[in-house]
Design an enzyme around this catalytic site. Structure first.
Site, short mmCIF file in Angstrom:
data_model
loop_
_atom_site.label_atom_id
_atom_site.label_comp_id
_atom_site.label_asym_id
_atom_site.label_seq_id
_atom_site.Cartn_x
_atom_site.Cartn_y
_atom_site.Cartn_z
N LYS A 86 0.88 -1.17 0.00
CA LYS A 86 0.00 0.00 0.00
C LYS A 86 0.91 1.21 0.00
O LYS A 86 1.66 1.45 0.96
CB LYS A 86 -0.91 0.01 1.23
N GLY B 288 -8.57 9.60 9.66
CA GLY B 288 -8.79 9.68 11.11
C GLY B 288 -9.92 10.61 11.52
O GLY B 288 -10.16 10.81 12.70
N ALA C 296 -9.75 5.76 4.21
CA ALA C 296 -9.66 6.96 5.03
C ALA C 296 -10.98 7.70 5.19
O ALA C 296 -11.70 7.95 4.23
CB ALA C 296 -8.61 7.93 4.51
N GLY C 297 -11.29 8.02 6.42
CA GLY C 297 -12.45 8.84 6.73
C GLY C 297 -13.69 8.05 7.08
O GLY C 297 -14.67 8.61 7.58
N ASN D 257 -9.83 1.71 9.73
CA ASN D 257 -8.92 1.53 10.86
C ASN D 257 -9.45 2.22 12.11
O ASN D 257 -10.00 1.57 12.98
CB ASN D 257 -7.52 2.04 10.49
N THR D 258 -9.34 3.56 12.14
CA THR D 258 -9.69 4.30 13.37
C THR D 258 -11.05 3.90 13.93
O THR D 258 -11.19 3.68 15.14
CB THR D 258 -9.68 5.82 13.09
#
Ligand code: SF4
EC number: 2.8.1.10
Lengths: 260, 368
Positions: free
Chosen positions: A95, A156, A182-183, A204-205
């Site tokens: 990645k 994040g 992301a997001g 992830n987050t």
């Protein structure tokens, strides 16, 4: 089935591994998510140390290990790191993250394209993290990227898919899988991306900092599946005008009776 | 170059903040310097709970359930400066020592065996003891053994920082000590350090040289901590705008007892320190916030999760102190005496991951 660079994936949920409270919780969340692609920041692991906590937790199952170059400020750094990762892990999956601004961690389009070109030539399977820019997606694809990973909103932030207008175009144009990265802060965001026709999402987050990361991972797995099923079932078009749910087709067809 | 705002004006600005200003700052998504002034003002004191909650929420979202750990290595306590608050001051009669390269490496390897991957090399400010050649040689020895090597030594030129970056140094910390120009003069009696502006411009030289991370901060206890906090905000803001690809951290060293028996000129309570930390976190969501072992274990345990992102652990502030526990002459006394393992256990018990490695020396293109 999702296929990237000749490898099939049953699950369309990819997981990021930073920010978990421990490697054990991370491993449990991955298991609950049933995901098959896991990304790991090279800066966080000792690739050559079999005792490394994160690597140990990951090696217990059969994942496609997707090391990321998070921390690289330019193409050169990312390329060097990629070669080190391949030498240590034996895997060519990567990645690609080139994020020169440590504050927003937004991807650098110019350096990302340069690095993709180089790494593809060197035989890597490159999945670049990118801004939701349709032209850049096409260029990365032409350079040989195995998938493109446009961001839904700044990393994040849990803001969801704010770039949907652009992601729709990317999905429409892409020959390679589109992974929204992301997001994504809630299962509903993931479902939305999948309903739009994204091939997969990376989270992830939202999972790692949840009160119960394991339950949240399971929730995301269901949301991704629901979104995908809805996409295949054929979502109704959104329209600004109201339309009757059972239009008077009889009248309409008789009105159009003059047509041959 | 960065122009430090007038310290008295900062004081006045902070004093004039009202609870309405505080509430506005607490509700803002992007905070400006006025919001920061409000949050470090006395008017914000009744809002400490709300600030802590917000700070904790932001830190969790941006950094996750993790805390980075590092340890300092004191290379030398020789110093040509006379800072009235410091145990290493040239005025003090202490046993002076500068580690040889072999001794320094030995100290580092003790920390390596204890599990540390991030280390900070610290020294007094004496160019004849620790110069760029010495630092370069140490960096070359240590860079492949540790994930990241940072330094906290006397200010250098841009060219010297460049050399050290190429040798494998990743980050530089340089604290202004105080942004109060008058007080700066009063506590820095002589030596190169007495040049306020040269020191103030150091973080910019570090960033210019390409270092990945720059640490700034003020020594709390010399002047009005609130105004110091706002000055740090100004400095950070300017650095962010000028060097957008550099990462920044802020440290909050509270004055500790040291040889020379200097008494803090201003009392900074734990509550004050916490207010400052929360305010800076709200002001800059991504800045690394460091709490060292100067603080007591009880305080550090309480602050975990609330704003700080990095802790030192198992620290000894005397040169050679890891290998030789009899070694005297600390720079200041340590408040948290726990080992890396003990601090890690505490972090785990609180549901967080103690992170030993969050960098890789292979990011840097280095000289051989
Ligand atoms: S604070 Fe630094 S410069 Fe000042 S006396 Fe101590 S070691 Fe020397």
């Amino acid at each position: 089935m999702l296929t990237i660079a000749g490898t099939d994936f049953r699950s369309r949920l990819f997981l990021g591994t930073g920010k978990f409270s421990s490697s054990a919780v991370m491993a449990e969340a991955i298991a609950a998510s049933d995901c098959q692609m896991v990304t790991v920041a090279l800066r966080r692991v000792n690739l050559d140390n079999p005792e490394d906590d994160i690597m140990k937790a990951l090696s217990q199952r059969d994942y496609t290990f997707l090391p990321n170059t998070s921390g690289a400020r330019n193409a050169n750094e990312a390329i060097r790191l990629a070669h080190l990762a391949r030498a240590a892990s034996g895997s060519s999956w990567l990645k690609l993250e080139v994020t020169p601004d440590p504050r927003t961690l937004l991807p650098d389009p110019v350096e990302t394209l340069i690095a993709t070109e180089e790494l593809v030539k060197a035989g890597f399977i490159v999945l670049p993290y990118m801004n939701a820019d349709p032209i850049l997606a096409l260029k990365l694809q032409d350079a040989g990227a195995a998938a493109v990973m446009p961001l839904g909103s700044p990393i994040g932030t849990n803001q969801g898919v704010l770039t949907d207008a652009m992601i729709e175009i990317i999905i429409e144009q892409a020959r390679v899988p589109v992974v929204v990265d992301a997001g994504i802060g809630a299962p509903s965001h993931a479902a939305y991306a999948m309903e739009m026709g994204a091939d997969a999402v990376l989270v992830n987050t939202a999972i790692s900092i949840a009160g119960d990361p394991v339950a949240m991972a399971a929730a995301f797995a269901k949301a991704v599946e629901a979104g995908r099923t809805a996409y295949i079932a054929g979502m109704g078009r959104r329209s600004k005008q109201a339309s009757a749910s059972s239009p008077v087709t009889g009248t309409l067809s008789s009105d159009l009776g003059f047509l041959a | 170059m960065f122009q430090s705002p007038d310290f008295n004006q900062l004081r006045e600005q902070i004093k004039s903040a009202t609870s309405a200003d505080v509430e506005q700052a607490l509700n803002a998504t992007r905070l400006n310097l006025n919001d920061l002034a409000a949050l470090i003002s006395p008017a914000a004191e009744p809002y400490l709970q709300q600030m802590a909650a917000r700070s904790s929420e932001i830190t969790l979202a941006r950094f996750g359930k993790t805390t980075q750990l590092y340890a300092p290595i004191y290379l030398s306590n020789y110093c040509t400066n006379r800072c009235v608050y410091c145990g290493f001051s040239a005025d003090n009669r202490i046993k002076r020592k500068c580690l040889t390269l072999d001794e320094a490496e030995k100290e580092a390897m003790i920390l390596h065996e204890r599990g540390f991957q991030h280390i900070l090399l610290v020294s007094g400010e004496a160019e004849n003891a620790v110069d760029v050649e010495y630092m370069e040689a140490i960096a070359l020895r240590l860079r492949n053994k540790f994930a990241a090597v940072s330094i906290e030594i006397q200010p250098l030129s841009t060219e010297h920082y460049q050399r050290l970056f190429l040798a494998g140094i990743t980050a530089v910390a340089v604290y202004q000590e105080t942004y109060d120009r008058d007080m700066y003069k009063r506590v820095h009696l002589s030596g190169k350090k007495s040049d306020f502006d040269y020191r103030l411009e150091t973080p910019a030289r570090v960033a210019e040289a390409g270092m990945r991370e720059v640490g700034i901060g003020a020594l709390l206890g010399l002047s009005d901590w609130r105004a110091e906090g706002l000055a740090i905000g100004h400095h950070l803001n300017w650095l962010r705008k000028t060097f957008w690809s550099t990462a920044f951290t802020v440290s909050f060293p509270r004055m500790r007892p040291a040889t020379g028996e200097f008494e803090p000129l201003e009392i900074v309570t734990e509550s004050n320190l916490s207010q400052l930390i929360f305010a800076l976190r709200l002001f800059d969501q991504d800045v690394g916030l460091i709490v060292s072992t100067r603080e007591e274990a009880r305080y550090r345990d309480g602050m975990l999760k609330l704003g700080p992102t990095r802790y030192s652990a198992g620290s000894c502030t005397a040169p050679g102190g890891y290998g030789d526990s009899d070694s005297e002459a600390e720079q200041f006394s340590v408040g948290d005496h726990r080992s890396l393992q003990e601090v890690s256990t505490m972090i785990r018990e609180k549901g967080y991951d103690p992170v030993y490695k969050d960098w890789d020396s292979s990011f840097q293109i280095t000289t051989s």
